[in-house]
Design an enzyme around this catalytic site. Structure first.
Site, PDB file in Angstrom:
ATOM      1  N   MET A  26     -23.529  -1.595  76.562  1.00 22.85           N
ATOM      2  CA  MET A  26     -23.770  -1.584  77.998  1.00 22.85           C
ATOM      3  C   MET A  26     -24.900  -2.557  78.299  1.00 22.85           C
ATOM      4  SD  MET A  26     -23.140   2.353  78.866  1.00 22.85           S
ATOM      5  CE  MET A  26     -24.488   2.835  77.862  1.00 22.85           C
ATOM      6  N   SER A  58      -1.033  28.894  50.675  1.00 25.87           N
ATOM      7  CA  SER A  58      -1.701  27.601  50.745  1.00 25.87           C
ATOM      8  C   SER A  58      -1.119  26.875  51.952  1.00 25.87           C
ATOM      9  CB  SER A  58      -1.447  26.817  49.459  1.00 25.87           C
ATOM     10  OG  SER A  58      -2.057  25.547  49.565  1.00 25.87           O
ATOM     11  N   CYS A 115      -3.779  22.721  51.262  1.00 21.57           N
ATOM     12  CA  CYS A 115      -3.489  21.643  50.320  1.00 21.57           C
ATOM     13  C   CYS A 115      -2.960  20.396  51.014  1.00 21.57           C
ATOM     14  CB  CYS A 115      -2.537  22.107  49.236  1.00 21.57           C
ATOM     15  SG  CYS A 115      -0.927  22.570  49.867  1.00 21.57           S
TER      16      CYS A 115
HETATM   17  P1  ADP Z   1     -29.988  -2.464  74.151  1.00 23.40           P
HETATM   18  O1  ADP Z   1     -29.567  -1.069  74.344  1.00 23.40           O
HETATM   19  O2  ADP Z   1     -28.864  -3.429  74.250  1.00 23.40           O
HETATM   20  O3  ADP Z   1     -30.861  -2.649  72.955  1.00 23.40           O
HETATM   21  P2  ADP Z   1     -32.374  -2.526  75.725  1.00 23.40           P
HETATM   22  O4  ADP Z   1     -32.450  -1.721  76.962  1.00 23.40           O
HETATM   23  O5  ADP Z   1     -33.042  -1.927  74.539  1.00 23.40           O
HETATM   24  O6  ADP Z   1     -30.859  -2.842  75.436  1.00 23.40           O
HETATM   25  O7  ADP Z   1     -32.999  -3.916  76.084  1.00 23.40           O
HETATM   26  C1  ADP Z   1     -32.628  -5.168  75.591  1.00 23.40           C
HETATM   27  C2  ADP Z   1     -33.825  -5.893  75.059  1.00 23.40           C
HETATM   28  O8  ADP Z   1     -34.828  -6.036  76.071  1.00 23.40           O
HETATM   29  C3  ADP Z   1     -34.485  -5.169  73.910  1.00 23.40           C
HETATM   30  O9  ADP Z   1     -34.885  -6.101  72.961  1.00 23.40           O
HETATM   31  C4  ADP Z   1     -35.682  -4.535  74.554  1.00 23.40           C
HETATM   32  O10 ADP Z   1     -36.742  -4.366  73.651  1.00 23.40           O
HETATM   33  C5  ADP Z   1     -36.051  -5.502  75.647  1.00 23.40           C
HETATM   34  N1  ADP Z   1     -36.692  -4.813  76.771  1.00 23.40           N
HETATM   35  C6  ADP Z   1     -36.188  -3.794  77.481  1.00 23.40           C
HETATM   36  N2  ADP Z   1     -37.056  -3.368  78.403  1.00 23.40           N
HETATM   37  C7  ADP Z   1     -38.166  -4.130  78.278  1.00 23.40           C
HETATM   38  C8  ADP Z   1     -39.437  -4.156  78.927  1.00 23.40           C
HETATM   39  N3  ADP Z   1     -39.728  -3.290  79.897  1.00 23.40           N
HETATM   40  N4  ADP Z   1     -40.332  -5.068  78.534  1.00 23.40           N
HETATM   41  C9  ADP Z   1     -40.019  -5.935  77.537  1.00 23.40           C
HETATM   42  N5  ADP Z   1     -38.860  -5.973  76.885  1.00 23.40           N
HETATM   43  C10 ADP Z   1     -37.929  -5.062  77.243  1.00 23.40           C
END
Ligand code: ADP
Ligand code: MG
Ligand code: MG
Length: 973
Positions: free
Chosen positions: A169, A855, A923
Site C-alpha cells: 500500500m 482412519s 491418513c
Molecule cells: P512502507 O510500509 O512501504 O514501509 P512507510 O510508511 O514505512 O511505508 O514509509 C515509507 C518510507 O518513508 C520508509 O522508509 C519510512 O521510514 C519513511 N517515512 C515514513 N514516514 C516518515 C517520516 N515521518 N519522516 C521520515 N521518513 C518517513
C-alpha cells in the site's frame, strides 16, 4: 529542522525511566504464561496512558474513538492494539511509550477503513474534527504549524494493516508543501536545494498515489520519472543528487504541469486538501490490485482494513550528517545474533528499500557516525529485551539526531526462525514452549530443502560458469529457466517448468511471478529490498543486488560482462545461501538435516543446523498430545519416516507393492482370470511376495503400530492401457490381444473414485482379501518368531455400510485364527476401517461396533463430500479459491473444516459413542498440513499420519495445537 527547534520532542528523563520499567516488566512477563503473545503482556504503561487520554473524552461524548496520538514519550495506543491501529501504528505507539525518539503523530484506526468501505467511501462523522484536534497537538509539540509559510509542519501519511504487507500500500511523504510553505522550509533548513528536492518528491508521490498517475503495467513509465530523466539528460548529469536547486524548482513546476495535462486537475496547494486526499488514497489503496493479490496469497481477510498514520516528517536527506536505514536486530537469513542492516547517508527512507542506490552495511555506520551507531545499538538491545523477539526497524538521522520510524517483528527464513528461537531460550528471553510458537511448522520445509551438489558446483566454477555474485538474500539452491517478467514466469511454471525470475528489481506487481518461480535474482537492491523481503517470507531462493547483470527487458536478454548474453529460457542456477549466480543448471543435493537423518552421510556433531532442529523437535515432542505416524509403503520409506520421528505407519497402501519386481505379472493374471480357481492360483503366487514385503515393513517398524490397507484402486490401473503393452501382455500370457483389450475396456471407469474399488473388490472377490490377510499375518508370525515385535492394524477401505465391514472383518479374523494355529504363534492385531465416504461417517455408530479403529481418509472424504474429483477440479478450483474465495484455501491441501470437518466430528462422536476406546487417526494428505493438524487435535484424534518428509512439520504443528495457538488467521506481523 528538528535540530533547529530548541524543544525536542523527547526529553531524556522519561526515556531512562521507561527503560527501567520496561526491564522490570520484561522479567515479570517472562514468567507469565508463555503461549501468550509477547507484546500483549508488556505495555502496561502505554495502557495507562491510553486510559488517561480516553477518560475525559468518554465523559464528553459517546462517539467512538477514531484517532490515537503517539510521540513525545507517550502514546494513546500500544503494540497490543494492532487490530485497531495496524502493525505500524501500534508499534509506533509502543516505541513512543518506551521513550524512544519517535517523531510525533497520530493514527486513524482500521475501524474508519471498515466504515469507509461500508458507507460508499465516506468517513464517520466527527473524524474531521478529531484529525484536526490531533494535528493541533503535534503542532503544539513541535512548535510548527501545518500550512504555516514561515515554519511549516510537514507530515507523512502512512498506511499500515494488522499484518505487515511490505510495499503493498502507499505512503506519501513531505505532505504540507506548497509554493508558500516551501519558503518556510528553505528558511528553517537554510538549504534551498533540499527544500525543493523534498517538494518535487512530494508532488511526484502525490501525483502517483493520490492522483493515480502511477504506472499500472510493466511497459508504462512513470510520467514523473520521464520528466526527471529528461531534466538530468539536459543538464548532462546521471544522478538525482547532481541536480541544482534551480533544476528541482523547475521540476516541481513541470510535475504540476504533467498532473494538469494528464488528469485535468490542479495540484492542490491547500495542505488540508492534500492531507485528506492522501488519507483517502491510503484507505483506497486497501483495495488496489497489488494489495488484493497479496492478501489472497497470504490469507489476509479483506475486512481487516488498514489504519492510516500521520506523522511529522524528519529528513534523512538534509546533508551528509543525515541519513536513513533499515535494520534487523539479528540476521534474518541465518538467525545469527548480530546487528544486521543497511543505510544510506543523505537519503530519504524510500531510497534504501527501493533499491535505487546500493546501501552500506550497518557496521559501516560505526565509522560514519559512531555516536548515532552506539545509540542505535542500544535501541537494538532494548527493543529485543522488550519485545523478546527479533525486530525489523526503520530509522532516520536528521542532522546528527536519530529518529525511530518503524519497528515490527522481523520476517525471517526457516533456518533463522529456528536459530533465533533456540538462542533466545538460551539467553533466557523466552521459554521453550514460546520458542516452538516462534517457528511456523511450514518453515521447517526450508530446512529440508536441497543445496547444490558440491562436486557439480565445483565443476561449474572450473568451467567458468560462475557468472557473478550478489547478496545471499534467501537460502537454498535453485536451478531453472530464465524469465524476465512475472507473467512469463507464472506461465512457464504452469507448464511445469522450473523458473528463475530475473528482474532489475522486483516490485509488488511481481509477487505472483515470484510465487511461481523456484528462485529470484535481481540486479539491484539490498538485503532489505522488496525482492529479498518477499522471497524470505515465501521461503524462496533469492540472490539480490547482483549488479554485474545488465538486463534488457525489451530484448528479453541479460548481459554479464562484455561478451556473455543470456536469453529468456536459458538455464540458470542461483545459490541463495552464498549469493552466487551460475550459467546452466547444477544438480542439487539434500540439506544438512536430510544428510544427517536420512542419508547418514554427515554426523550430527558436524551439523549445527541439525542440532538446532533436533533441539526444537525435542521440545515439540514434549508438548504435543497427538501422535505422528507416516504414510509409507516400503521399508526404506519406513526408515525415512522413523528418522523424521514417526511413531508408526498410518497408511501402507498394499497396491503399491504390486508394481514391484516380479509382482505385476501374477497380479495381471489374477485380474484376467475368469474363474475363481484361476484367480486363487494367481493369488497364490502373490502371497509369498506380499508376505516378504510385510515382513520388511514390520522389521523396520520394530513393534510400532503399522496400519495396512487392503487393496483399494480399481483393477484396470494394473493393466497396460496402450495397444503395444496390451499386445505384449497377450503374447506373454498366450491369449488373444482382444481379450486383454476387452478386459481393459470393461474395467475402465471415467470416474474411478466411485467405482469398483476399495472394499468392494474384496467383497466380490473375497479371495483377494484372504490372500492379503494371510500375507500380513504370516509375516507377523515370522517376524515374531525371529524375535521382533509386530502389531498390525488391518484397514478396510471405502466402507459405507457396516455390512461391508462385517464381511471383510470375518475373512480377516478367520485368516488370523488359521495362521495362529498353523504357525503356533499368538499375536495381537486390530481390524478397522477408513472413513472416507459420507455414509461411513454418518453411520459411525454402527461401524464403530465392528471397527477397532477409524482412519479418516480425507483425500477421498473431501472428494465425496464436496462432490469434486481432485483430478479434474483444477480448472474451476483455482478461481474458486483465488478470485472468488468460495473456499479460503484449496480443500485438498487444507481440510475443509466446515464441511468435511463436520463429518469427521460426527464420526468421532458416534464412533466413540459405540466404542469409547476407538482409536482415531487421519491418513489423508491433510495429516501434514498444520491447520488441519490443529483441527485433528481439537476434535480429539489420537494421531495424524502424513508423508515422511512432512512428519517434522506435523510434530511441530501438533505442539502448536497443544499450546493452544490461534486456530487460524491470527496475527501475522
Ligand atoms: P512502507 O510500509 O512501504 O514501509 P512507510 O510508511 O514505512 O511505508 O514509509 C515509507 C518510507 O518513508 C520508509 O522508509 C519510512 O521510514 C519513511 N517515512 C515514513 N514516514 C516518515 C517520516 N515521518 N519522516 C521520515 N521518513 C518517513
Ligand atoms: Mg516501512
Ligand atoms: Mg481412499
Amino acid at each position: 529542522m528538528k535540530a533547529k527547534t530548541s524543544k525536542s520532542p523527547q526529553s531524556k528523563k522519561p526515556q531512562a525511566q521507561t527503560r527501567q520499567k520496561a526491564k522490570a516488566r520484561q522479567v515479570k512477563s517472562a514468567n507469565k504464561h508463555v503461549a501468550k503473545k509477547a507484546t500483549k503482556s508488556l505495555p502496561r504503561k502505554a495502557k495507562r496512558v491510553a486510559k488517561k487520554a480516553a477518560e475525559p473524552r468518554a465523559t464528553l461524548s459517546k462517539t467512538p474513538r477514531y484517532v490515537y496520538a503517539f510521540g513525545g514519550g507517550r502514546a494513546d495506543g500500544n503494540a497490543g492494539m494492532k487490530n485497531l491501529l495496524g502493525g505500524k501504528g501500534a508499534n509506533l505507539a509502543e516505541m513512543a511509550g518506551l521513550g524512544l525518539p519517535v517523531p510525533p503523530g497520530f493514527t486513524i484506526s482500521t475501524e474508519v477503513c471498515t466504515h469507509f468501505y461500508a458507507h460508499g467511501r465516506r468517513y464517520p462523522t466527527g473524524l474531521r474534527e478529531a484529525v484536526e484536534r490531533h494535528l493541533a497537538i503535534v503542532e503544539q509539540r513541535l512548535g510548527r504549524r501545518f500550512g504555516d509559510p514561515a515554519s511549516p509542519l510537514l507530515v507523512s501519511v502512512r498506511s499500515g494493516a494488522r499484518a505487515s504487507m511490505p510495499g503493498m500500500m502507499d505512503t506519501v511523504l513531505n505532505l504540507g508543501l506548497n509554493d508558500k510553505t516551501v519558503q518556510g522550509l528553505i528558511a528553517a533548513s537554510g538549504n534551498e536545494r533540499f527544500a525543493y528536492d523534498a517538494y518535487r518528491r512530494f508532488v511526484q508521490m502525490y501525483g502517483d498515489v493520490v492522483l493515480d498517475l502511477k504506472p499500472q503495467s510493466k511497459t508504462e513509465k512513470d510520467p514523473f520519472e520521464e520528466i526527471l530523466e529528461r531534466k538530468k539528460h539536459s543538464r548532462g548529469v546521471t544522478l538525482d543528487t547532481e541536480l541544482s536547486a534551480q533544476d528541482l524548482r523547475e521540476l516541481v513546476a513541470e510535475f504540476k504541469a504533467a498532473i494538469r495535462e494528464r488528469k485535468g486537475v490542479e495540484f492542490p496547494e491547500d495542505p488540508y486538501q492534500q492531507l485528506w486526499g492522501a488519507i483517502g488514497a491510503v484507505f483506497g489503496s486497501w483495495m488496489n490490485e497489488r494489495a488484493i493479490v497479496y492478501r489472497k496469497l497470504n490469507n489476509i481477510p479483506e475486512d481487516w482494513g488498514t489504519a492510516v498514520s500521520v506523522q511529522s516528517m524528519v529528513f534523512g536527506n538534509m546533508g551528509l550528517d543525515s541519513g536513513t536505514g533499515v535494520a534487523f536486530t539479528r540476521d534474518p537469513a541465518s538467525g545469527e545474533n548480530v546487528f544486521y542492516g543497511e543505510f544510506l547517508m543523505n537519503a530519504q527512507g524510500e531510497d534504501v528499500v527501493a533499491g535505487i542506490r546500493t546501501p552500506l552495511p550497518i557496521s559501516a555506520l560505526a565509522q560514519e557516525n559512531p555516536r548515532i551507531y552506539q545509540e542505535l545499538v542500544k535501541i537494538r538491545h532494548n527493543l529485543e529485551r522488550h519485545y523478546r523477539d527479533m525486530m525489523d526497524i526503520e530509522f532516520t538521522i536528521e542532522r546528527d539526531r536519530l529518529y525511530m520510524l518503524q519497528c515490527r517483528v522481523g520476517k525471517r527464513t526457516g533456518a533463522a526462525a529456528i536459530r533465533i528461537a533456540v538462542d533466545m531460550v538460551q539467553e533466557r528471553l523466552i521459554k521453550p514452549a514460546e520458542a516452538l510458537l516462534r517457528v511456523e511448522p511450514d518453515q521447517l520445509n526450508q530446512l529440508l530443502r536441497p543445496t547444490f551438489l558440491a562436486v557439480e558446483k565445483e565443476r561449474a566454477v572450473r568451467e567458468h560458469r560462475l557468472l557473478a555474485r550478489g547478496l545471499n538474500a534467501g537460502p537454498g539452491a535453485a536451478t531453472g529457466k530464465i524469465m524476465f517478467h512475472a507473467d512469463d514466469a507464472e506461465a512457464a511454471a504452469h507448464r511445469g517448468e522450473a523458473v528463475i525470475l530475473v528482474r532489475v528489481e522486483t516490485s509488488p506487481e511481481d509477487i505472483r511471478g515470484m510465487a511461481a518461480a523456484e528462485g529470484i535474482l535481481t540486479a539491484r537492491g539490498g538485503m532489505t529490498s522488496h525482492a529479498a523481503l518477499v522471497a524470505r517470507q515465501m521461503g524462496k531462493v533469492c540472490v539480490a543486488g547482483c549488479d554485474a547483470l545488465v538486463i534488457d527487458y525489451a530484448a528479453g536478454e541479460m548481459r554479464v560482462g562484455t561478451d556473455l548474453v543470456l536469453k529468456q529460457g536459458d538455464a540458470l542456477s542461483i545459490d541463495g545461501t552464498t549469493g552466487e549466480v551460475f550459467q546452466g543448471s547444477i544438480p542439487t543435493e539434500p540439506s544438512e538435516v536430510v544428510r544427517v537423518l536420512i542419508n547418514r552421510t554427515l554426523s550430527a556433531d558436524q551439523a549445527p543446523l541439525y542440532q538446532l532442529y533436533a533441539q526444537l523437535m525435542a521440545w515439540a515432542d514434549r508438548e504435543r498430545h497427538l501422535r505422528v505416524r507416516a504414510n509409507a509403503d516400503l521399508p526404506d520409506q519406513c526408515a525415512n519416516a522413523l528418522a523424521f520421528g514417526a511413531e508408526g505407519v498410518g497408511l501402507c497402501r498394499t497396491e503399491h507393492m504390486f508394481f514391484g519386481e516380479g509382482k505385476i505379472g501374477p497380479m495381471r493374471e489374477m485380474i484376467l482370470a475368469n474363474e475363481v480357481n484361476d484367480r486363487r492360483a494367481a493369488l497364490a503366487k502373490l502371497l509369498p511376495l506380499q508376505r516378504t514385503d510385510f515382513e520388511g515393513l514390520f522389521r523396520e517398524m520394530a513393534g510400532r503400530p503399522v496400519t495396512i490397507r487392503t487393496i483399494d484402486p480399481p483393477l484396470h490401473e494394473f493393466l497396460p492401457h496402450d495397444a503395444e503393452g496390451q499386445a505384449a501382455l497377450a503374447q506373454e500370457m498366450g491369449i488373444p490381444v482382444e481379450t486383454v483389450r476387452d478386459r481393459v475396456e470393461a474395467l475402465h471407469e471415467f470416474n474411478p473414485m466411485l467405482g469398483f474399488r476399495g472394499c468392494r473388490l474384496g467383497i466380490i472377490y473375497p479371495e483377494i482379501t484372504e490372500m492379503q490377510a494371510r500375507a500380513i499375518f504370516e509375516a507377523v508370525a515370522n517376524v515374531i518368531q525371529s524375535g521382533v515385535a509386530a502389531e498390525p492394524e488391518v484397514m478396510i477401505p471405502l466402507v459405507g455400510h457396516v455390512k461391508e465391514l462385517e464381511l471383510q472383518t470375518r475373512i480377516v479374523r478367520q485368516t488370523a485364527d488359521a495362521v495362529m494355529v498353523e504357525k503356533g504363534v499368538r499375536f495381537k492385531y486390530a481390524v478397522g476401517t477408513m472413513i472416507e465416504i459420507p455414509r461411513g461417517a454418518l453411520t459411525a455408530d454402527e461401524i464403530g461396533r465392528v471397527a477397532e479403529f477409524f482412519s479418516f481418509g480425507t483425500n477421498d472424504l473431501t472428494q465425496t463430500t464436496l462432490g469434486m474429483s481432485r483430478d479434474d477440479a483444477g480448472r474451476f478450483l483455482i478461481p474458486y479459491v483465488r478470485e472468488l474465495e468460495i473456499y479460503q484455501t484449496d480443500p485438498f491441501e487444507s481440510l475443509d473444516q466446515r464441511g468435511v470437518g463436520e463429518l469427521i466430528r460426527i464420526a468421532v462422536e458416534r464412533g466413540r459413542g459405540a466404542r469409547p476406546k476407538l482409536k482415531l487417526g487421519i491418513c489423508g494428505e491433510h495429516g501434514g498440513d498444520p491447520e488441519s493438524v490443529k483441527f485433528c487435535h481439537r476434535v480429539g484424534l489420537n494421531y495424524v499420519s502424513c508423508s515422511p518428509f512432512r512428519v517434522p512439520i506435523a510434530r511441530l504443528a501438533a505442539a502448536h495445537a497443544a499450546l493452544g495457538a490461534a486456530a487460524s488467521g491470527g496475527e501475522k506481523a
